[in-house]
Structure formats: C-alpha cells, structure tokens
Motif scaffolding. Structure first.
Motif, PDB file in Angstrom:
ATOM      1  N   SER A   4       0.836  -1.194   0.000  1.00  0.00           N
ATOM      2  CA  SER A   4       0.000   0.000   0.000  1.00  0.00           C
ATOM      3  C   SER A   4       0.874   1.249   0.000  1.00  0.00           C
ATOM      4  CB  SER A   4      -0.925  -0.032   1.214  1.00  0.00           C
ATOM      5  OG  SER A   4      -0.191  -0.068   2.397  1.00  0.00           O
ATOM      6  N   SER A   5       0.261   2.342  -0.395  1.00  0.00           N
ATOM      7  CA  SER A   5       0.909   3.607  -0.251  1.00  0.00           C
ATOM      8  C   SER A   5       0.557   4.250   1.120  1.00  0.00           C
ATOM      9  CB  SER A   5       0.495   4.499  -1.405  1.00  0.00           C
ATOM     10  OG  SER A   5      -0.545   5.167  -1.243  1.00  0.00           O
ATOM     11  N   THR A   6       2.627   4.583  -0.452  1.00  0.00           N
ATOM     12  CA  THR A   6       2.580   5.564   0.062  1.00  0.00           C
ATOM     13  C   THR A   6       3.725   4.796  -1.304  1.00  0.00           C
ATOM     14  OG1 THR A   6       3.525   5.701   1.767  1.00  0.00           O
ATOM     15  CG2 THR A   6       3.672   6.073   1.276  1.00  0.00           C
ATOM     16  N   VAL A 141       8.929   4.551   5.169  1.00  0.00           N
ATOM     17  CA  VAL A 141       7.586   4.759   4.628  1.00  0.00           C
ATOM     18  C   VAL A 141       7.694   5.074   3.139  1.00  0.00           C
ATOM     19  CG1 VAL A 141       5.607   6.339   4.642  1.00  0.00           C
ATOM     20  CG2 VAL A 141       6.541   5.509   6.796  1.00  0.00           C
ATOM     21  N   GLN A 142       6.810   4.474   2.340  1.00  0.00           N
ATOM     22  CA  GLN A 142       6.777   4.762   0.914  1.00  0.00           C
ATOM     23  C   GLN A 142       5.753   5.855   0.626  1.00  0.00           C
ATOM     24  OE1 GLN A 142       5.699   1.843   2.206  1.00  0.00           O
ATOM     25  NE2 GLN A 142       3.626   1.439   1.446  1.00  0.00           N
ATOM     26  N   TYR A 143       6.044   6.681  -0.393  1.00  0.00           N
ATOM     27  CA  TYR A 143       5.148   7.782  -0.740  1.00  0.00           C
ATOM     28  C   TYR A 143       5.281   8.077  -2.225  1.00  0.00           C
ATOM     29  CZ  TYR A 143       3.500  12.623  -1.222  1.00  0.00           C
ATOM     30  OH  TYR A 143       2.861  13.759  -1.647  1.00  0.00           O
ATOM     31  N   TRP A 144       4.151   8.161  -2.934  1.00  0.00           N
ATOM     32  CA  TRP A 144       4.161   8.542  -4.339  1.00  0.00           C
ATOM     33  C   TRP A 144       4.165  10.059  -4.421  1.00  0.00           C
ATOM     34  CZ3 TRP A 144       5.456   7.438  -8.983  1.00  0.00           C
ATOM     35  CH2 TRP A 144       4.930   8.140 -10.074  1.00  0.00           C
ATOM     36  N   ASN A 145       5.300  10.611  -4.875  1.00  0.00           N
ATOM     37  CA  ASN A 145       5.443  12.060  -5.001  1.00  0.00           C
ATOM     38  C   ASN A 145       4.959  12.462  -6.385  1.00  0.00           C
ATOM     39  OD1 ASN A 145       6.547  14.725  -5.525  1.00  0.00           O
ATOM     40  ND2 ASN A 145       7.750  14.443  -3.653  1.00  0.00           N
ATOM     41  N   GLU A 146       3.761  12.988  -6.438  1.00  0.00           N
ATOM     42  CA  GLU A 146       3.140  13.337  -7.712  1.00  0.00           C
ATOM     43  C   GLU A 146       3.911  14.432  -8.435  1.00  0.00           C
ATOM     44  OE1 GLU A 146      -1.211  14.934  -9.310  1.00  0.00           O
ATOM     45  OE2 GLU A 146      -0.999  14.119  -7.281  1.00  0.00           O
ATOM     46  N   LEU A 147       4.495  15.356  -7.687  1.00  0.00           N
ATOM     47  CA  LEU A 147       5.232  16.448  -8.313  1.00  0.00           C
ATOM     48  C   LEU A 147       6.478  15.950  -9.033  1.00  0.00           C
ATOM     49  CD1 LEU A 147       5.011  19.177  -5.516  1.00  0.00           C
ATOM     50  CD2 LEU A 147       3.584  18.938  -7.555  1.00  0.00           C
TER      51      LEU A 147
END
Length: 342
Positions: A4-6, A141-147
C-alpha cells in the motif's frame, strides 16, 4: 496490487539511485539475499529518521493494460520498450503466483506494484523499491510524489548499519489479522519483529492495537467531534500515548495530528490548531520529504489556521493563534496541549 501507499531529478525517467543527502559517492543501501525472504535491501551506514533512502520512477504503470483478456500481451508490449537491463530487472522480481505459467508478468505486477497515490487505481512497478520487504513495525515509509513522478522511501526510525529497510504492506490490525491478510494477499507468513514477540508481549501489543482502533473510531466520529470535543481530545491523548509506546511513525500518527488540527480549528482554538498543524507537517516531512503535496498544502495554515475550511463552527475553545504558551517545561506544555487542566 501489492504494497500500500505511500531518483535524482537529473536521472533518466525510469532510473533509481542510491539516494543520499550527504556529499559522498558511497551508496546508502545495497540489495542482498535475506534468509527466508529472498532479496532485500540493507543500509550501508547508520541512518537517521527523515533520510531519503530511495527515489524511483516506475518501470511500468498498470494503465498500459487495456483489458483482462489482453493483460499479459499488453505488459509484454510495454516491457519491450524498456532497456534489456530494465527488462531483466522486471523479470527477476518475485511473483506470488508461480503456478500461473501463462500470466507470469501479471503475477509480477500483482505481487510488486504500488498504487500511485491514494485516489487512483493506477499502480507502478519499481525495480529497486520492489525489493523492500515488509514489517508490521517498519523503519521506512513509501510515498508517491506526484510532483516528481517518483516513489520515495524515507526512514522514519533509526536504522543501524547492515539492518534491512522495511515498509508496511498492511498497517494496523492485531497480529492474527495482519498475518491473515498478508498470507492471503502476499502469500507469506509474517515473522517481523512485532509478530515474533514473546506471547505475553505480543498479547500486550495486540491489546494496545485493539484499544487504538477503538479510540481512532471515536476520534473519527463527526458528531462527537462537534458536540463532545473534550471526550475526543482525551481519546486522542490516549491514542498518542499508545503510538508512542509502539513507536508508530506511519500515516496513523499524521492522521491523528490532522484530525486534532481540524477539531481545534473547528472550535476556534487557533493556538492548538497551529501546534497540531506543525506536528502534522513535521511528521509528513520526515516520511515524505519537504516537497510532499501534504506538506505544501499544510504550509499556509501553520501561521493562519483560520484560513482552513474547518475553522469556526463554534467558539467553544476560542484562542488566538498567538496564544501558544512560551517558556513552559515539556510536562507543563503537554498538559496545556492536551487540555488536561481545563
């Protein structure tokens, strides 16, 4: 879809790098064999919370699949556009579904893809990040950085040299609930440090988790937040203390801070709203980086919480933003923050 995200900003679109913030060529991590887990990633030096460990653009996104009947061929077509090295990196990833000989690529995607943000059905597969194994008490922690268009991995707990980087595929739930979910969706029996505690300690941990979930339910009750905020604040304080005991540093902690920011703001308590906005921002910055959308979106409210939509339903707790006390000892400030003496 799996967990899951991140890459540096100047790296190729599909690359990953051994990210570091210090001026050294030595990589922060390496991929190694982990007994009982296959491949994993360990750090090559002591890591402090808030360190960016990996930053990687996806090899493949799941939106290349046009239909279930053509999924395997769609993935083959997308894979053929990658370099030979990238294709090999993809094909050597673990699959939880080895019995499906005709759907090998689908199996790899299902076993390793991460959602690209919280509100999308599109997933991405990351050649290096896919090697990170699970822990119910993760140190990253994983995170999808949209920018950036990249998945980031930040340390949220200290990681000793030689220790494995871990993220959480299934946050929350008691040990039996977590193990059942992990077995069903990821096909492994969890033996992380939390699930491997002695029986009495594991029971105590499960009791705290069950209590935390009940407290979280109360905090999320909009009627109680509006009409019984003192009770909700007490529940929030207890939940925070449980998170401290179990070193919870993931999205559960930031969500608690955000809920408290909104509740204080709702009742006109600008002083405490500012504090909880700052705590939320700090936790998000540690787990997602300073260019996280969550951090950037909170920035205007750090000084002026009244600009947020949650402000001013009541004046029950009315304070000014400048009313945050200064010079208090930590114990006294804590009592003020949690409204323990009001």
């Amino acid at each position: 879809m799996a967990p899951s995200s991140t890459t540096r900003s100047d790296s190729p679109a599909r690359s990953s790098d051994h990210t570091r913030e210090k001026s050294s060529d030595k990589p922060l991590w390496e991929i190694v064999d982990i007994p009982g887990k296959g491949k994993g990633i360990i750090v090559t030096e002591n890591i402090t919370p808030g360190t960016l460990l990996l930053s990687e653009a996806p090899l493949i996104k799941t939106d290349v699949v046009h239909s279930l009947t053509s999924a395997e061929q769609d993935l083959e077509n997308a894979l053929s556009k990658l370099s030979i090295t990238e294709q090999e990196n993809f094909r050597t990833l673990h699959t939880n579904f080895p019995e499906n000989e005709d759907e090998k690529l689908i199996g790899i995607i299902r076993s390793n893809a991460y959602p690209l943000g919280p509100d999308t059905d599109v997933g991405g597969l990351f050649a290096d990040i896919a090697r990170i194994n699970h822990s119910c008490l993760p140190n990253a922690v994983q995170y999808w950085n949209e920018l950036l268009g990249k998945q980031t991995i930040y340390a949220v707990r200290p990681i000793d040299k030689g220790e494995e980087i871990t993220t959480c595929y299934q946050p929350g739930g008691t040990s039996s609930e977590r193990k059942e979910t992990l077995k069903e969706f990821f096909k492994f029996d969890c033996t992380c440090e939390l699930c491997s505690l002695p029986a009495d300690e594991l029971k105590a941990s499960d009791d705290r988790i069950a209590q935390a979930e009940k407290l979280d339910e109360t905090i999320g009750n909009s009627k109680k937040v509006h009409f019984e905020p003192d009770e909700v604040m007490e529940c929030a304080r207890k939940l925070f203390e449980l998170y401290e005991i179990d070193s919870i540093k993931d999205g559960r902690l930031s969500r608690l801070y955000y809920d408290l920011f909104q509740m204080c703001n709702m009742h006109g308590d600008l002083a405490r709203a500012r504090c909880f906005a700052k705590y939320y921002s700090d936790v998000k910055k540690m787990a997602e980086g300073p260019d996280s959308l969550n951090v950037l979106e909170m920035k205007p409210y750090l000084k002026n919480p009244q600009k947020h939509d949650s402000f001013g339903s009541t004046n029950k707790w009315a304070t000014k933003a400048a009313d945050v006390p200064k010079g208090l000892k930590p114990s006294a400030f804590k009592k003020w923050l949690w409204r323990e003496e009001i």
